[in-house]
Design a protein around this motif. Structure first.
Motif, PDB file in Angstrom:
ATOM      1  N   GLY A   6      12.440  -8.470  -7.937  1.00 24.53           N
ATOM      2  CA  GLY A   6      13.158  -7.979  -9.091  1.00 24.53           C
ATOM      3  C   GLY A   6      13.078  -6.464  -9.172  1.00 24.53           C
ATOM      4  N   PHE A   7      13.889  -5.920 -10.015  1.00 19.72           N
ATOM      5  CA  PHE A   7      13.973  -4.475 -10.140  1.00 19.72           C
ATOM      6  C   PHE A   7      12.639  -3.875 -10.559  1.00 19.72           C
ATOM      7  CE2 PHE A   7      14.943  -0.618 -12.522  1.00 19.72           C
ATOM      8  CZ  PHE A   7      15.701   0.055 -11.591  1.00 19.72           C
ATOM      9  N   PHE A   8      11.982  -4.486 -11.530  1.00 26.65           N
ATOM     10  CA  PHE A   8      10.718  -3.937 -12.037  1.00 26.65           C
ATOM     11  C   PHE A   8       9.628  -3.986 -10.975  1.00 26.65           C
ATOM     12  CE2 PHE A   8       6.649  -4.377 -14.305  1.00 26.65           C
ATOM     13  CZ  PHE A   8       6.656  -3.168 -14.975  1.00 26.65           C
ATOM     14  N   ALA A   9       9.526  -5.093 -10.253  1.00 27.34           N
ATOM     15  CA  ALA A   9       8.508  -5.216  -9.200  1.00 27.34           C
ATOM     16  C   ALA A   9       8.757  -4.197  -8.097  1.00 27.34           C
ATOM     17  CB  ALA A   9       8.508  -6.626  -8.626  1.00 27.34           C
ATOM     18  N   ALA A  10      10.010  -4.000  -7.731  1.00 28.12           N
ATOM     19  CA  ALA A  10      10.345  -3.016  -6.704  1.00 28.12           C
ATOM     20  C   ALA A  10      10.022  -1.601  -7.183  1.00 28.12           C
ATOM     21  CB  ALA A  10      11.815  -3.125  -6.330  1.00 28.12           C
ATOM     22  N   LEU A  11      10.261  -1.327  -8.456  1.00 28.20           N
ATOM     23  CA  LEU A  11       9.956  -0.009  -9.014  1.00 28.20           C
ATOM     24  C   LEU A  11       8.457   0.258  -9.005  1.00 28.20           C
ATOM     25  CD1 LEU A  11      11.047   2.558 -10.343  1.00 28.20           C
ATOM     26  CD2 LEU A  11      10.894   1.384 -12.544  1.00 28.20           C
ATOM     27  N   VAL A  12       7.669  -0.726  -9.375  1.00 30.33           N
ATOM     28  CA  VAL A  12       6.208  -0.567  -9.357  1.00 30.33           C
ATOM     29  C   VAL A  12       5.728  -0.345  -7.922  1.00 30.33           C
ATOM     30  CG1 VAL A  12       4.022  -1.767  -9.757  1.00 30.33           C
ATOM     31  CG2 VAL A  12       5.812  -1.856 -11.481  1.00 30.33           C
ATOM     32  N   GLY A  13       6.252  -1.125  -6.977  1.00 33.62           N
ATOM     33  CA  GLY A  13       5.876  -0.949  -5.575  1.00 33.62           C
ATOM     34  C   GLY A  13       6.244   0.428  -5.050  1.00 33.62           C
ATOM     35  N   ALA A  14       7.411   0.921  -5.415  1.00 31.93           N
ATOM     36  CA  ALA A  14       7.854   2.240  -4.962  1.00 31.93           C
ATOM     37  C   ALA A  14       7.014   3.358  -5.575  1.00 31.93           C
ATOM     38  CB  ALA A  14       9.330   2.440  -5.300  1.00 31.93           C
ATOM     39  N   ILE A  15       6.667   3.228  -6.840  1.00 32.16           N
ATOM     40  CA  ILE A  15       5.848   4.253  -7.489  1.00 32.16           C
ATOM     41  C   ILE A  15       4.461   4.295  -6.842  1.00 32.16           C
ATOM     42  CG2 ILE A  15       4.660   4.858  -9.639  1.00 32.16           C
ATOM     43  CD1 ILE A  15       7.224   4.028 -11.118  1.00 32.16           C
ATOM     44  N   ILE A  16       3.895   3.134  -6.565  1.00 30.71           N
ATOM     45  CA  ILE A  16       2.585   3.088  -5.911  1.00 30.71           C
ATOM     46  C   ILE A  16       2.653   3.745  -4.544  1.00 30.71           C
ATOM     47  CG2 ILE A  16       0.892   1.527  -4.862  1.00 30.71           C
ATOM     48  CD1 ILE A  16       1.454  -0.371  -7.254  1.00 30.71           C
ATOM     49  N   LEU A  17       3.667   3.409  -3.746  1.00 33.08           N
ATOM     50  CA  LEU A  17       3.794   4.010  -2.418  1.00 33.08           C
ATOM     51  C   LEU A  17       4.071   5.507  -2.495  1.00 33.08           C
ATOM     52  CD1 LEU A  17       5.778   1.295  -0.428  1.00 33.08           C
ATOM     53  CD2 LEU A  17       3.364   1.897  -0.234  1.00 33.08           C
ATOM     54  N   LEU A  18       4.846   5.932  -3.482  1.00 31.09           N
ATOM     55  CA  LEU A  18       5.146   7.354  -3.634  1.00 31.09           C
ATOM     56  C   LEU A  18       3.891   8.141  -4.000  1.00 31.09           C
ATOM     57  CD1 LEU A  18       7.368   9.485  -3.570  1.00 31.09           C
ATOM     58  CD2 LEU A  18       7.806   9.009  -5.969  1.00 31.09           C
ATOM     59  N   VAL A  19       3.071   7.611  -4.881  1.00 30.46           N
ATOM     60  CA  VAL A  19       1.823   8.282  -5.249  1.00 30.46           C
ATOM     61  C   VAL A  19       0.884   8.342  -4.037  1.00 30.46           C
ATOM     62  CG1 VAL A  19      -0.270   8.061  -6.664  1.00 30.46           C
ATOM     63  CG2 VAL A  19       1.975   7.770  -7.707  1.00 30.46           C
ATOM     64  N   LEU A  20       0.767   7.247  -3.300  1.00 30.13           N
ATOM     65  CA  LEU A  20      -0.062   7.245  -2.089  1.00 30.13           C
ATOM     66  C   LEU A  20       0.453   8.238  -1.057  1.00 30.13           C
ATOM     67  CD1 LEU A  20      -0.770   3.436  -1.618  1.00 30.13           C
ATOM     68  CD2 LEU A  20      -2.362   5.206  -2.368  1.00 30.13           C
ATOM     69  N   PHE A  21       1.769   8.323  -0.912  1.00 25.59           N
ATOM     70  CA  PHE A  21       2.364   9.275   0.019  1.00 25.59           C
ATOM     71  C   PHE A  21       2.037  10.711  -0.375  1.00 25.59           C
ATOM     72  CE2 PHE A  21       6.019  11.966   1.260  1.00 25.59           C
ATOM     73  CZ  PHE A  21       5.885  11.861   2.631  1.00 25.59           C
ATOM     74  N   ARG A  22       2.096  10.985  -1.662  1.00 31.24           N
ATOM     75  CA  ARG A  22       1.768  12.340  -2.142  1.00 31.24           C
ATOM     76  C   ARG A  22       0.305  12.678  -1.883  1.00 31.24           C
ATOM     77  NH1 ARG A  22       5.036  12.858  -7.866  1.00 31.24           N
ATOM     78  NH2 ARG A  22       7.108  12.883  -6.939  1.00 31.24           N
ATOM     79  N   ILE A  23      -0.580  11.713  -2.071  1.00 29.79           N
ATOM     80  CA  ILE A  23      -2.007  11.952  -1.827  1.00 29.79           C
ATOM     81  C   ILE A  23      -2.249  12.223  -0.351  1.00 29.79           C
ATOM     82  CG2 ILE A  23      -4.279  10.829  -1.800  1.00 29.79           C
ATOM     83  CD1 ILE A  23      -3.407   9.417  -4.406  1.00 29.79           C
TER      84      ILE A  23
END
Length: 83
Positions: free
Chosen positions: A60-77
């Motif tokens: 779903g849209f919300f699950a995909a958004l949470v997954g993307a935010i987590i990966l984006l934060v990890l990528f930034r770190i």
């Protein structure tokens, strides 16, 4: 068709995740889009393994958004530590 839908949602989610996550993005538009697609795929496969989605269903849209935010934060770190 499920994989194509996952990629389309991931594209949109990547853009929204970039807008919602504060801070400077070390990647560009393409990297953020790829992270959104990866977050959508991650949410889809994780949801299937947990029994939330059936085969052929995408996250779903919300699950995909949470997954993307987590990966984006990890990528930034990770990117911050390499420079």
């Amino acid at each position: 068709m499920g994989l194509i839908w996952t990629i389309i949602i991931g594209f949109i989610v990547g853009l929204i995740a970039r807008a919602l996550t504060p801070g400077k993005d070390p990647g560009g538009f393409i990297v953020t889009t790829l992270i959104g697609i990866a977050g959508s795929l991650l949410a889809t496969f994780l949801g299937r393994s947990l029994g939330w989605y059936q085969v052929g269903q995408s996250a779903g849209f919300f699950a995909a958004l949470v997954g993307a935010i987590i990966l984006l934060v990890l990528f930034r770190i990770v990117r911050r530590k390499t420079y």
